[in-house]
Design an enzyme around this catalytic site. Structure first.
Site, short mmCIF file in Angstrom:
data_model
loop_
_atom_site.label_atom_id
_atom_site.label_comp_id
_atom_site.label_asym_id
_atom_site.label_seq_id
_atom_site.Cartn_x
_atom_site.Cartn_y
_atom_site.Cartn_z
N LYS A 1 12.42 -7.78 1.90
CA LYS A 1 11.52 -8.46 0.96
C LYS A 1 10.30 -7.56 0.73
CE LYS A 1 7.76 -11.23 0.40
NZ LYS A 1 7.36 -10.50 -0.70
N PRO A 2 10.22 -6.94 -0.45
CA PRO A 2 9.06 -6.08 -0.73
C PRO A 2 7.85 -6.93 -1.13
CG PRO A 2 10.52 -6.12 -2.63
CD PRO A 2 11.15 -7.01 -1.60
N GLU A 49 4.11 -3.55 12.48
CA GLU A 49 3.12 -2.50 12.23
C GLU A 49 2.00 -3.21 11.48
OE1 GLU A 49 0.90 -0.23 10.90
OE2 GLU A 49 2.34 0.74 9.58
N GLU A 61 -11.17 -4.63 9.42
CA GLU A 61 -10.64 -3.56 8.58
C GLU A 61 -11.11 -3.80 7.14
OE1 GLU A 61 -6.36 -3.85 8.45
OE2 GLU A 61 -6.15 -1.68 8.35
N ASN A 90 0.81 -1.24 0.00
CA ASN A 90 0.00 0.00 0.00
C ASN A 90 0.84 1.27 0.00
OD1 ASN A 90 0.71 -0.47 2.67
ND2 ASN A 90 -1.22 0.27 3.50
N GLY A 115 2.29 -5.14 7.73
CA GLY A 115 1.33 -5.93 6.96
C GLY A 115 0.17 -6.34 7.85
N SER A 116 -0.45 -7.44 7.52
CA SER A 116 -1.65 -7.85 8.24
C SER A 116 -1.30 -8.44 9.61
CB SER A 116 -2.41 -8.89 7.42
OG SER A 116 -1.60 -10.04 7.27
#
Ligand code: ADP
Length: 483
Positions: free
Chosen positions: A180-181, A255, A386, A157, A233-234
């Site tokens: 790692k993207p 996060e 969410e 995002n 991420g999640s």
């Protein structure tokens, strides 16, 4: 790809200063979520390549750690300048792979760069401590040292900013990094690596491995050389990674998801509240972890707020992010769109009314109409989960106590927002909200100078600000005896 600097479009991973393919030559295609066109591909790497990247980071560590803070700061500063010099290309690349409007992508590049500037400055302020001794012949010193080899896993995002707010403090502190993207948005990460190389960041200090999340994540968490993992991420994946890190007692910064309440009290400036809601809810098509997810509006101003929000939402323009005037791009994929639809269907089945949007956009693909639901009951799924999409559910409340209880009734604790003018109410509500970040009379809270992070299931640690670098430092206590 039509960039001014074609070398920013990299389709290989970056390990120890070399651009590499996967061992077996496998690749992953990357698509444009607006057009579904394939933009290119990146190597589909796994555990073996990740292990080599970790070894490279380990080899680079002694020399990088030994530089003076000022020397490391100089290279970060140069990296910051290069991001701004290439802002147009980086923004275009981001819009192509992520979908957000070009103006937002440009804003993200400036935001991403700001973490490099900030942590270049903070590198020089990693102060220790001297503590009055507990015995006459002893002296006590506290020094801070880099943790060592770190790993970062980042989401799609914010394809650039989520990287620099980890790489900035890590490198400033003297750590080396394997990143790692997200597989949806690897080109932004690789362009940042290209610029890091040009900035003089030595081989092995920053490595970018693309490919299988489970395999790369498994190696990053399972390899004992890695001393710390920072993940955005999640909550579901964060929980899993934290468990994997437990084996070696690795440090973790997480996060994770949010479920931000946005509360409008009856003494609020309604126009400001609408403006804040618009920015907080619909930015990045609602795909940020601090997006308002639940809008609670007090009885007395409910109708007026709903009408004003409706009028504002009608002015939003959905489309390809590269087109002039577009304010909402596509959602990242069909799964994201399905979740928005499910949340709407569930709320409507429980009695909510659609007062704007409500359907996939006529453009097709993963474009969705900016949506408002009115009179949403407290037990709707959207109150608990969410949404990560352009859906604003409006809930009604009577008094402060009810608003606070509703706002806190979630496992998450990242960001909360509220609008009120009464000063004592402002303090009481701000202190009662169980969140890491509270936006008061504003919908925009992100800046490199403030600590960003959550409590409860939203995570551990803080990013940005003077606190952000602490996540990459160890404290060592030196006890000098016989003096
Ligand atoms: P999102 O819903 O934002 O995609 P995820 O938590 O699924 O959030 O993904 C965030 C990042 O975590 C991405 O880089 C993704 O590739 C990575 N990821 C997903 N699953 C795993 C896993 N099992 N191990 C390690 N990384 C993972």
């Amino acid at each position: 790809m039509q960039l001014n600097d074609a070398r920013l479009f990299r389709q290989q991973a970056y390990i120890e200063g070399r651009w590499l393919d996967a061992d077996g030559g496998q690749t992953l295609a990357v698509n444009n979520p607006a057009s579904r066109e394939i933009l290119g591909s990146v190597p589909k790497m796994g555990a073996a390549e990740t292990r080599r990247a970790i070894e490279a980071a380990e080899r680079a560590l002694p020399a990088w750690r030994a530089l003076t803070a000022k020397e490391r700061a100089g290279k970060l500063r140069r990296w910051f300048e290069l991001l701004l010099e290439h802002q147009d290309d980086l923004a275009r690349l981001m819009t192509l792979e992520q979908g957000k409007p070009l103006a937002e992508a440009r804003g993200e590049i400036a935001y991403a760069a700001s973490f490099l500037e900030w942590f270049a400055e903070e590198a020089k302020r990693v102060y220790g401590d001297t503590i009055p001794g507990h015995q006459a012949d002893k002296r006590i010193l506290v020094i801070k040292q880099p943790i060592g080899v770190c790993a970062a896993i980042t989401p799609w995002n914010f394809p650039a900013a989520m990287i620099t707010r980890k790489a900035g403090p890590a490198l400033a502190a003297g750590c080396t990094l394997v990143l790692k993207p997200a597989s949806q948005t690897p080109f932004s990460a690789l362009a940042l690596a290209e610029l890091a190389e040009r900035a003089g960041i030595p081989a092995g200090v920053l490595n970018v491995v693309t490919g299988s999340a489970a395999e790369i994540g498994g190696e990053l968490t399972g390899n004992p050389t890695v001393r710390k993992l920072s993940f955005t991420g999640s909550t579901e994946i964060g929980r899993q990674l934290m468990g994997q890190c437990a084996q070696d007692i690795k440090k973790v910064s997480l996060e994770l998801g949010g479920n931000a309440p946005f509360v409008v009290f009856d003494d609020a400036d309604l126009d400001a509240a609408v403006e804040g809601a618009l920015a907080s809810k619909y930015r990045n098509a609602g795909q940020t972890c601090v997006c308002a997810n639940r809008l609670y509006v007090q009885d007395g101003v409910y109708e007026a707020f709903a009408a004003k929000l409706q009028a504002a939402v009608a002015r939003l323009k959905v489309g390809n992010g590269l087109e002039e005037g577009v304010t909402i791009g596509p959602l990242i994929d069909d799964k994201a769109l399905a979740k928005v639809e499910e949340h709407i269907a569930d709320a409507v089945a429980r009695g909510a009314r659609v007062i704007a949007g409500g359907r996939p956009h006529a453009l097709g693909g993963s474009f969705f109409e900016p949506t408002i639901l009115a009179e949403v009951p407290a037990d709707a799924r959207v109150a608990r989960e969410e949404t990560f999409g352009p859906l604003a559910p409006l809930f009604r409340f009577k008094d402060d106590a009810e608003a606070i209880a509703l706002a806190n009734a979630t496992e998450f604790g990242l960001a909360a927002y509220f609008y009120a003018r009464d000063l004592s109410r402002v303090f009481r509500v701000a202190e009662a909200l169980e969140y890491g970040i509270v936006g008061i009379n504003t919908g925009l809270i992100s800046t490199e100078v403030a600590p960003f992070g959550g409590i409860k299931a939203s995570g551990l640690g803080r990013e940005g600000s003077k606190y952000g670098i602490e996540d990459y430092l160890e404290i060592k206590y030196l006890c000098l005896g016989g003096i």
